[in-house]
Write a protein that holds these residues in place. Structure first.
Motif, mmCIF file in Angstrom:
data_model
loop_
_atom_site.group_PDB
_atom_site.id
_atom_site.type_symbol
_atom_site.label_atom_id
_atom_site.label_comp_id
_atom_site.label_asym_id
_atom_site.label_seq_id
_atom_site.Cartn_x
_atom_site.Cartn_y
_atom_site.Cartn_z
ATOM 1 N N LEU A 44 1.030 -1.144 -0.071
ATOM 2 C CA LEU A 44 -0.009 -0.001 -0.192
ATOM 3 C C LEU A 44 0.863 1.207 0.100
ATOM 4 N N GLY A 45 1.800 1.245 0.754
ATOM 5 C CA GLY A 45 2.891 2.300 0.585
ATOM 6 C C GLY A 45 3.556 2.734 -0.840
ATOM 7 N N PHE A 46 3.971 1.388 -1.175
ATOM 8 C CA PHE A 46 4.640 1.608 -2.584
ATOM 9 C C PHE A 46 3.631 2.049 -3.601
ATOM 10 N N LEU A 47 2.169 1.674 -3.483
ATOM 11 C CA LEU A 47 1.268 2.204 -4.504
ATOM 12 C C LEU A 47 0.674 3.687 -4.037
ATOM 13 N N GLY A 48 1.131 4.251 -3.084
ATOM 14 C CA GLY A 48 0.725 5.594 -2.629
ATOM 15 C C GLY A 48 -0.331 5.626 -1.828
ATOM 16 N N TYR A 49 -1.088 4.638 -1.522
ATOM 17 C CA TYR A 49 -2.399 4.711 -0.659
ATOM 18 C C TYR A 49 -2.102 5.351 0.672
ATOM 19 N N LEU A 50 -1.164 4.638 1.284
ATOM 20 C CA LEU A 50 -0.693 5.327 2.624
ATOM 21 C C LEU A 50 -0.608 6.848 2.681
ATOM 22 N N GLY A 51 0.145 7.285 1.682
ATOM 23 C CA GLY A 51 0.246 8.881 1.524
ATOM 24 C C GLY A 51 -1.036 9.501 1.517
ATOM 25 N N ILE A 52 -2.093 9.065 0.706
ATOM 26 C CA ILE A 52 -3.249 9.535 0.626
ATOM 27 C C ILE A 52 -4.015 9.325 1.986
ATOM 28 N N SER A 53 -3.844 8.236 2.424
ATOM 29 C CA SER A 53 -4.541 8.075 3.929
ATOM 30 C C SER A 53 -3.932 9.014 4.802
ATOM 31 N N SER A 54 -2.783 9.152 4.913
ATOM 32 C CA SER A 54 -2.090 10.308 5.935
ATOM 33 C C SER A 54 -2.505 11.738 5.699
ATOM 34 N N GLU A 55 -2.675 11.961 4.296
ATOM 35 C CA GLU A 55 -3.138 13.249 4.240
ATOM 36 C C GLU A 55 -4.697 13.461 4.843
ATOM 37 N N TYR A 56 -5.273 12.435 4.471
ATOM 38 C CA TYR A 56 -6.762 12.511 4.890
ATOM 39 C C TYR A 56 -6.921 12.716 6.517
ATOM 40 N N ILE A 57 -6.472 11.770 6.959
ATOM 41 C CA ILE A 57 -6.666 11.254 8.349
ATOM 42 C C ILE A 57 -6.041 12.599 9.268
ATOM 43 N N TYR A 58 -4.595 12.685 9.089
ATOM 44 C CA TYR A 58 -3.976 13.646 9.760
ATOM 45 C C TYR A 58 -4.519 15.108 9.513
ATOM 46 N N GLY A 59 -4.855 15.414 8.127
ATOM 47 C CA GLY A 59 -5.311 16.872 7.551
ATOM 48 C C GLY A 59 -6.617 17.152 8.124
ATOM 49 N N GLU A 60 -7.584 16.040 8.187
ATOM 50 C CA GLU A 60 -9.033 16.277 8.462
ATOM 51 C C GLU A 60 -9.405 16.228 9.777
ATOM 52 N N PHE A 61 -8.658 15.422 10.723
ATOM 53 C CA PHE A 61 -9.015 15.178 12.241
ATOM 54 C C PHE A 61 -7.879 15.775 13.029
ATOM 55 N N GLY A 62 -6.810 16.284 12.480
ATOM 56 C CA GLY A 62 -5.745 16.646 13.438
ATOM 57 C C GLY A 62 -4.863 15.515 14.118
#
Length: 215
Positions: A101-119
């Protein structure tokens, strides 16, 4: 039940193993796995001593106070052999999946959403709950792979939540999964659930204390 002869030195060797792994990593810049393997060598050397001592007792020597008078036959590899292959494949598979998932970029997207939206604080508390459902090792590996931009205090918080939160369920930590395999019928998923409310209270209290100290 009294501790068997040799139990206290083995506990000390366990602490020494952790210290060796930390020292190897921080001082010698050697991967911690070599420190853990060195700790296994400590245990094997001491196990040989226990076996030899047991043989001398069975040939007429005086038993020390509190010693179990049954033959020891202390073999740590026989204990390791009881580990379930399903458990080992579980960890291997989850870490492989997280790496993919990290290689495909999904972890980066998840990180931006979770830490960006919820703090950072709310996201790290969610990580602790998530680690109870999946396992704290792959969850923490995923966080390290995502490498979200957050201060040092929040990195300490996610370490705390992943570690304590993983204990909410027996499947949330490697120790719990291994113990279920070793103590079948005595320690189960449902027997652990009896302690989940108490662990949840400790989980909330640990977060509150961490935020209070670092406020």
């Amino acid at each position: 039940r009294p501790v068997k002869f040799g139990g206290v030195p083995i506990a000390i060797l366990f602490i020494l193993t952790i210290a060796t792994a930390v020292t190897f990593h921080s001082v010698l810049h050697i991967p911690p796995v070599f420190g853990m393997l060195t700790g296994l060598a400590y245990l094997k050397f001491y196990g040989y001593f226990l076996n030899q001592k047991s043989k001398s007792w069975n040939h007429g020597s005086e038993y020390p106070p509190g010693a179990n008078q049954d033959p020891y036959d202390f073999d740590v590899f026989s204990k390791i052999a009881h580990a379930e292959w399903d458990t080992l494949f579980f960890f291997y598979g989850v870490i492989m999946a997280v790496g993919g998932l990290g290689f495909l970029g999904y972890l980066g997207i998840s990180s931006e959403y979770i830490y960006g939206e919820f703090g950072a604080t709310n996201a790290n508390i969610m990580v602790g709950v998530l680690s109870a459902l999946i396992d704290n090792i792959p969850v923490m590996y995923a966080i390290l792979t995502m490498n979200p931009d957050m201060p040092h205090v929040q990195w300490l918080l996610v370490t705390l939540t992943a570690g304590v939160g993983g204990s909410l369920l027996s499947i949330g930590s490697a120790a719990g999964v291994a113990l279920m395999g070793q103590a079948r019928g005595k320690y189960t998923f449902f027997s652990h659930l009896r302690w989940t409310p108490v662990i949840a209270l400790g989980y909330a209290a640990s977060i509150w204390v961490h935020l209070l100290i670092n406020s």
